[in-house]
Design a protein around this motif. Sequence first.
Motif, short mmCIF file in Angstrom:
data_model
loop_
_atom_site.label_atom_id
_atom_site.label_comp_id
_atom_site.label_asym_id
_atom_site.label_seq_id
_atom_site.Cartn_x
_atom_site.Cartn_y
_atom_site.Cartn_z
N UNK A 4 -65.03 -76.59 32.42
CA UNK A 4 -65.93 -77.14 31.57
C UNK A 4 -65.62 -75.77 29.63
N UNK A 5 -64.90 -74.70 29.57
CA UNK A 5 -64.87 -74.59 28.50
C UNK A 5 -64.32 -75.21 27.82
N UNK A 6 -64.64 -75.51 26.66
CA UNK A 6 -64.15 -76.57 25.46
C UNK A 6 -64.88 -76.28 24.23
N UNK A 7 -63.83 -75.81 23.48
CA UNK A 7 -64.20 -76.04 22.39
C UNK A 7 -65.49 -76.75 21.34
N UNK A 8 -66.33 -76.34 20.33
CA UNK A 8 -66.79 -76.76 20.21
C UNK A 8 -68.86 -76.64 20.73
N UNK A 9 -68.48 -76.27 22.64
CA UNK A 9 -69.84 -76.26 22.94
C UNK A 9 -70.81 -74.90 21.98
N UNK A 10 -72.06 -75.58 22.06
CA UNK A 10 -73.20 -74.88 21.36
C UNK A 10 -74.10 -74.47 22.33
N UNK A 11 -74.87 -73.18 21.59
CA UNK A 11 -76.16 -72.42 22.30
C UNK A 11 -76.83 -71.61 21.34
N UNK A 56 -74.79 -68.52 27.27
CA UNK A 56 -74.13 -69.52 26.83
C UNK A 56 -73.66 -69.69 27.56
N UNK A 57 -72.84 -68.55 28.25
CA UNK A 57 -71.98 -69.06 29.23
C UNK A 57 -72.89 -69.24 30.88
N UNK A 58 -73.82 -67.99 31.47
CA UNK A 58 -75.17 -69.55 32.29
C UNK A 58 -75.82 -70.63 32.15
N UNK A 59 -75.71 -71.10 30.64
CA UNK A 59 -76.06 -72.26 30.23
C UNK A 59 -75.49 -73.62 30.57
N UNK A 60 -74.06 -73.21 29.87
CA UNK A 60 -72.72 -74.02 30.15
C UNK A 60 -71.81 -73.77 31.99
N UNK A 61 -72.75 -73.14 32.60
CA UNK A 61 -72.21 -72.81 33.47
C UNK A 61 -70.79 -72.31 34.12
N UNK A 62 -70.28 -71.26 33.04
CA UNK A 62 -69.17 -70.64 32.73
C UNK A 62 -69.03 -69.46 33.10
N UNK A 63 -69.74 -69.33 34.13
CA UNK A 63 -69.53 -67.57 34.01
C UNK A 63 -69.67 -68.28 36.43
#
Length: 63
Positions: A4-11, A56-63
């Motif tokens: 899910x970690x991709x370039x361009x994600x924003x927070x 940001x990582x929590x918001x995008x579920x990257x953790x």
Amino acid sequence: MKETLKPGIRYEHKFTVPPSKTVPALYPEAKEFQVMPEVFATRFLVGLLELTEVKKKKHWSLM
């Protein structure tokens, strides 16, 4: 690394700087700091950047 970690994600994280996070508040006993402008102190800026990254990582579920 998660897929899910991709370039361009924003927070976006907004923060209003209170007087306790300004340069004069770092060391009230330091006369040199008391004459400095009430700007956001670098040490707090670094902490805010770290906090924003975690949120940001929590918001995008990257953790």
